[in-house]
Design a protein around this motif. Structure first.
Motif, PDB file in Angstrom:
ATOM      1  N   LEU A  47       0.016  10.752   8.220  1.00 59.48           N
ATOM      2  CA  LEU A  47      -1.213  10.136   8.048  1.00 59.48           C
ATOM      3  C   LEU A  47      -2.390  10.985   8.607  1.00 59.48           C
ATOM      4  O   LEU A  47      -3.150  11.429   7.809  1.00 59.48           O
ATOM      5  CB  LEU A  47      -1.274   8.765   8.594  1.00 59.48           C
ATOM      6  N   ILE A  48      -2.184  11.412   9.894  1.00 58.61           N
ATOM      7  CA  ILE A  48      -3.237  12.083  10.375  1.00 58.61           C
ATOM      8  C   ILE A  48      -3.376  13.411   9.746  1.00 58.61           C
ATOM      9  O   ILE A  48      -4.477  13.994   9.545  1.00 58.61           O
ATOM     10  CB  ILE A  48      -2.843  12.297  12.034  1.00 58.61           C
ATOM     11  N   VAL A  49      -2.147  14.252   9.722  1.00 57.27           N
ATOM     12  CA  VAL A  49      -2.315  15.427   8.911  1.00 57.27           C
ATOM     13  C   VAL A  49      -2.924  15.223   7.597  1.00 57.27           C
ATOM     14  O   VAL A  49      -3.799  16.096   7.040  1.00 57.27           O
ATOM     15  CB  VAL A  49      -1.048  16.016   8.695  1.00 57.27           C
ATOM     16  N   PRO A 106       0.829   8.687   3.940  1.00 57.38           N
ATOM     17  CA  PRO A 106       0.590   7.396   3.968  1.00 57.38           C
ATOM     18  C   PRO A 106      -0.916   6.967   3.878  1.00 57.38           C
ATOM     19  O   PRO A 106      -1.891   7.756   4.407  1.00 57.38           O
ATOM     20  CB  PRO A 106       1.106   6.833   5.052  1.00 57.38           C
ATOM     21  N   ALA A 107      -1.207   5.951   3.192  1.00 57.89           N
ATOM     22  CA  ALA A 107      -2.641   5.296   3.309  1.00 57.89           C
ATOM     23  C   ALA A 107      -3.443   4.883   4.620  1.00 57.89           C
ATOM     24  O   ALA A 107      -2.717   4.613   5.599  1.00 57.89           O
ATOM     25  CB  ALA A 107      -2.914   4.083   2.367  1.00 57.89           C
ATOM     26  N   TYR A 119       0.878  -1.315  -0.171  1.00 58.32           N
ATOM     27  CA  TYR A 119      -0.002  -0.010   0.222  1.00 58.32           C
ATOM     28  C   TYR A 119       0.851   1.410   0.112  1.00 58.32           C
ATOM     29  O   TYR A 119       2.009   1.227  -0.116  1.00 58.32           O
ATOM     30  CB  TYR A 119      -0.938  -0.087   1.280  1.00 58.32           C
ATOM     31  N   GLN A 120       0.272   2.532   0.081  1.00 54.15           N
ATOM     32  CA  GLN A 120       1.147   3.548   0.315  1.00 54.15           C
ATOM     33  C   GLN A 120       1.386   3.624   1.397  1.00 54.15           C
ATOM     34  O   GLN A 120       0.871   4.203   2.334  1.00 54.15           O
ATOM     35  CB  GLN A 120       0.246   4.718  -0.218  1.00 54.15           C
ATOM     36  N   ASN A 121       2.665   3.102   1.552  1.00 57.46           N
ATOM     37  CA  ASN A 121       3.308   2.815   3.158  1.00 57.46           C
ATOM     38  C   ASN A 121       4.364   3.714   3.450  1.00 57.46           C
ATOM     39  O   ASN A 121       4.238   4.292   4.562  1.00 57.46           O
ATOM     40  CB  ASN A 121       3.833   1.346   3.143  1.00 57.46           C
ATOM     41  N   ALA A 122       5.422   3.553   2.456  1.00 54.53           N
ATOM     42  CA  ALA A 122       6.546   4.424   2.994  1.00 54.53           C
ATOM     43  C   ALA A 122       6.587   5.926   2.631  1.00 54.53           C
ATOM     44  O   ALA A 122       7.560   6.791   2.434  1.00 54.53           O
ATOM     45  CB  ALA A 122       7.888   3.971   2.389  1.00 54.53           C
ATOM     46  N   ALA A 123       5.346   6.308   2.063  1.00 54.54           N
ATOM     47  CA  ALA A 123       5.159   7.796   1.774  1.00 54.54           C
ATOM     48  C   ALA A 123       5.566   8.459   3.087  1.00 54.54           C
ATOM     49  O   ALA A 123       5.079   8.355   4.336  1.00 54.54           O
ATOM     50  CB  ALA A 123       3.624   8.045   1.593  1.00 54.54           C
TER      51      ALA A 123
END
Length: 722
Positions: free
Chosen positions: A144-146, A161-162, A136-140
């Motif tokens: 995540l919260i923002v 991240p996803a 998944y879009q993991n290492a982006a």
């Protein structure tokens, strides 16, 4: 990774060899290439794609060389899953906070983002550390919260991240205070290589990442754990099966047992969630910036040369849909190579395994992995009725946090101050239920880590089953189980009930025959009114169900007398039918429900089977295809594992129909009948094998529709009386 000599006539290519495969990049597109072994024998061939690349797979260990016009390439070494590990010098790479690129054994670089607890820097370490590993879009490298907050305002951050990687991207660093490393599976995002759908290369990438991380001076104890739900859970089973020495423990949530049971249940293609998931993987594997994941597109367009270079092998990704079409049985090598059960038998680190009893995405068959972990004394399994997200329920999260603190952080458990605020925010956002607190850590008064570990082992059952989720203290439909069962392992006890004339379900057989006209077109595909495969609608406290019975003569029903006592079902079950069909192949579905004294019917479990996979009558045979014989044929339909408490006075019902209409997101590419096919059931040899365990069912069930993972509707007898 090796470069060819700089000669005017030569193409300056790059080559690499890894687990069972060799690759070449930077050739002129269209160049014909041959891979030869050390004796000069051809081991594979192909043509360089539009990006100048080629992968040759399924190779035996040894030395190989690519040959082609203008090609002068260095030899490459190919290994197998049983080969010795690489030279430890590979693991001397140093990682920093934020996005890193880590080189693995075949020269491919894997994107990995290091996330630290709030307000911390690497020099504040060492930190207990966990990995989340997925495609998944993991290492982006964003937050995540923002990113989620911005998306609600209509401002999407492509570098966030996803939400599906919340465990590693948010919960571990912000709730537990761990360092977390988000690792991007090869062939996705900014990682190099091709996406192999859990192939050996991806498994041993995890080994190399774990061994590299274990040597970082900011990692506490020189060992790391693994966390994550769904994709990030499945990957843990493969990674732990490679037995990396620097792995401390794994905590997979909402995994599956194998790719076949989710993608081809009963030999029938799952054109619902499984198809949607595969489509997304295919799209994510496209080379950026013209395709691929948003964060890879943004990084390439922003000048990230490593991310751009890592797209070169993407066009070599195998066509997943063709693989499924070409391999209809579980015996196919692609499924055998990816058998989670086989990898599980090699896992020797502590395991905290969690899953939902009615998982609408990966399915409930993840429990079939449990017996393959019997060799490992440090395994704790948690099953809760409900959907995919319910593995993150607060009662389980408390023990999850204890496990990680003891077995990864090597510390006495304590209740982190950030845990309750996150808990009261995450659960309402996902389910619409009121905010719920996560129970405090047990054993926080332990005198030492050894004492805490001993108390955890003594007070945590091998299998903890949380029943009636949706009827507990969180309010109807909320993430809370009011009663639980503790067991030593996955139960195997069963009881038999016979399908009888006039739609009766009883303890003895009466014989007779009954015919019906299975028709998959006369019901909605899903139990949800939203017939898409977006399963978030199923996570609410009272999902908008549209669960309809097969109308008219298109489905059969068999119902028991009111139960004289409670009956708890937990385990694997099946329904065996003696079937004669007017068609050469017939697809059937069986569904188990509970009908209460008020006339409400609640779904419990379902299973599907194509007649060509019918087996020998004792179990379905997904390993070969057997044509229907004249006359009656035995079909044993495996039920998705059952987890339900039937209450005294209520009734057990079994339905038989064409596949479809009884699950939230799985849809079946079943045979069209037009209602003209006639299937006849010989009741003298048709029965259900149901997994009944001892015990009583306390309290009352939540109102119709609020039991998590279960649709509800008014009971209506089928045409045959049941």
């Amino acid at each position: 990774m090796n470069a060819a000599p700089d000669a005017a006539a030569a193409q300056r290519v790059h080559v690499g060899g890894g687990v069972s495969q060799a690759y070449l990049t930077d050739a002129r597109p269209g160049t014909s290439l041959t891979l030869v072994d050390s004796a000069g024998n051809q081991a594979g061939s192909g043509v360089a794609d539009k990006l100048g690349s080629l992968i040759v797979r399924d190779l035996q260990p040894g030395q190989y060389r690519f040959v082609g016009k203008g090609i002068s390439a260095a030899p490459v070494a190919v290994t197998s899953k049983d080969s010795p590990p690489p030279n430890p010098s590979l693991y001397g790479q140093k990682l920093h906070e934020g996005l890193n690129y880590v080189t693995v054994r075949d020269g491919i670089s894997i994107a990995a983002t290091v996330r630290l607890p709030i307000g911390k820097k690497l020099s504040d370490g060492p930190f207990p550390t966990v990995i989340e590993y997925s495609g998944y879009q993991n290492a982006a490298p964003g937050d995540l919260i923002v990113g989620a907050a911005g998306e609600k305002l209509g401002v999407k951050d492509p570098l966030a991240p996803a939400s599906s990687v919340i465990v590693g991207a948010t919960l571990a660093p912000q709730m537990l205070g761990f360092a977390s490393v988000s690792v991007q599976m090869r062939g996705s995002g900014c990682s190099g290589g091709d996406f192999g759908l859990f192939d050996d290369a991806a498994a041993f990438d995890a080994y190399d990442i774990i061994e590299t991380l274990g040597r970082q001076n900011w990692v506490k104890g020189g060992k790391v754990g693994m966390v994550g739900i769904s994709f990030s859970a499945i990957s843990q089973m493969y990674a732990a099966g490679t037995r990396p020495p620097h792995l401390a423990a794994i905590a997979p949530m909402s995994t599956t047992d194998d790719l076949y049971s989710t993608g081809l249940p009963g030999g029938i293609y799952n054109k619902g969630f499984a198809n949607t998931w595969l489509k997304e993987r295919v799209q994510n594997a496209q080379p950026a910036p013209k395709g691929g994941q948003p964060w890879a597109i943004a990084r390439v367009n922003g000048g990230d040369k490593v991310c751009k270079n890592n797209q070169k092998l993407r066009l070599q990704t195998l066509n997943a849909f063709k693989l499924i079409r070409d391999n209809p049985t579980r015996a196919a090598q692609i499924y055998r190579d990816r058998s989670i059960a086989d990898w599980a038998e090699k896992i020797d680190v502590p395991v905290f395994l969690v899953g939902a009893g009615q998982d609408e995405q990966t399915g409930a068959n993840w429990v079939n992995v449990i017996p393959h972990l019997d060799h490992n004394p440090n395994v704790w399994v948690n099953i809760i009725n409900g959907h995919h997200f319910d593995s993150l329920g607060p009662q389980i999260m408390s023990r999850w946090a204890e496990f990680l603190q003891i077995f990864v952080a090597d510390q006495v458990p304590h209740t982190p101050p950030q845990m309750q605020p996150l808990g009261t925010a995450v659960f309402p956002a996902a389910t619409g239920a009121p905010g719920q607190t996560i129970p405090n850590m047990r054993f926080s008064n332990s005198t030492s880590v050894a004492d805490a570990k001993a108390r955890f082992k003594a007070n945590t059952p091998r299998l903890w089953a949380l029943f009636d989720n949706g009827g507990g203290s969180a309010g109807f439909g909320g993430l809370s189980s009011p009663w639980q069962k503790s067991l030593n392992g996955w139960p195997s006890s069963t009881e038999k009930m016979h399908l009888n004339a006039k739609g009766k379900l009883g303890t003895s057989a009466t014989g007779g025959e009954v015919s019906f006209n299975p028709n998959p077109a006369n019901r909605p595909m899903n139990t949800l009114k939203d017939a898409s495969t977006d399963t978030a609608a199923a996570w609410g406290i009272n999902p908008d169900y549209n669960w309809q019975q097969a109308p008219g003569r298109s489905g059969l029903g068999f119902i028991s007398a009111p139960l004289p006592s409670d009956k708890i079902m937990l385990g694997n079950g099946s329904v065996t039918l003696r079937v004669k069909s007017s068609a050469p192949v017939t697809d059937l579905q069986v569904t188990v429900t509970e009908v209460d004294k008020a006339g409400n019917e609640t779904s419990v479990s379902t299973g599907v089977l194509r007649s060509t996979f019918r087996g020998d009558g004792t179990a379905p045979d997904y390993y070969r295809q057997v044509p229907m014989a004249d006359g009656f044929n035995l079909m044993t339909v495996a039920l998705n594992p059952i987890m339900h408490g039937f209450r005294k006075g209520n009734r057990i019902r079994i339905l038989v129909s064409a596949p479809g209409g009884d699950l939230p997101a799985w849809q079946f590419e079943t045979l069209r009948t037009g209602g003209k096919v006639v299937d006849t059931i010989d009741l003298s040899g048709s029965f259900a094998t149901l997994p009944v365990i001892s015990g009583s069912v306390p309290g009352n069930a939540p109102p119709c529709g609020f039991l998590r993972g279960a649709a509800c509707r008014p009971y209506k007898p089928a045409f045959n009386g049941g």
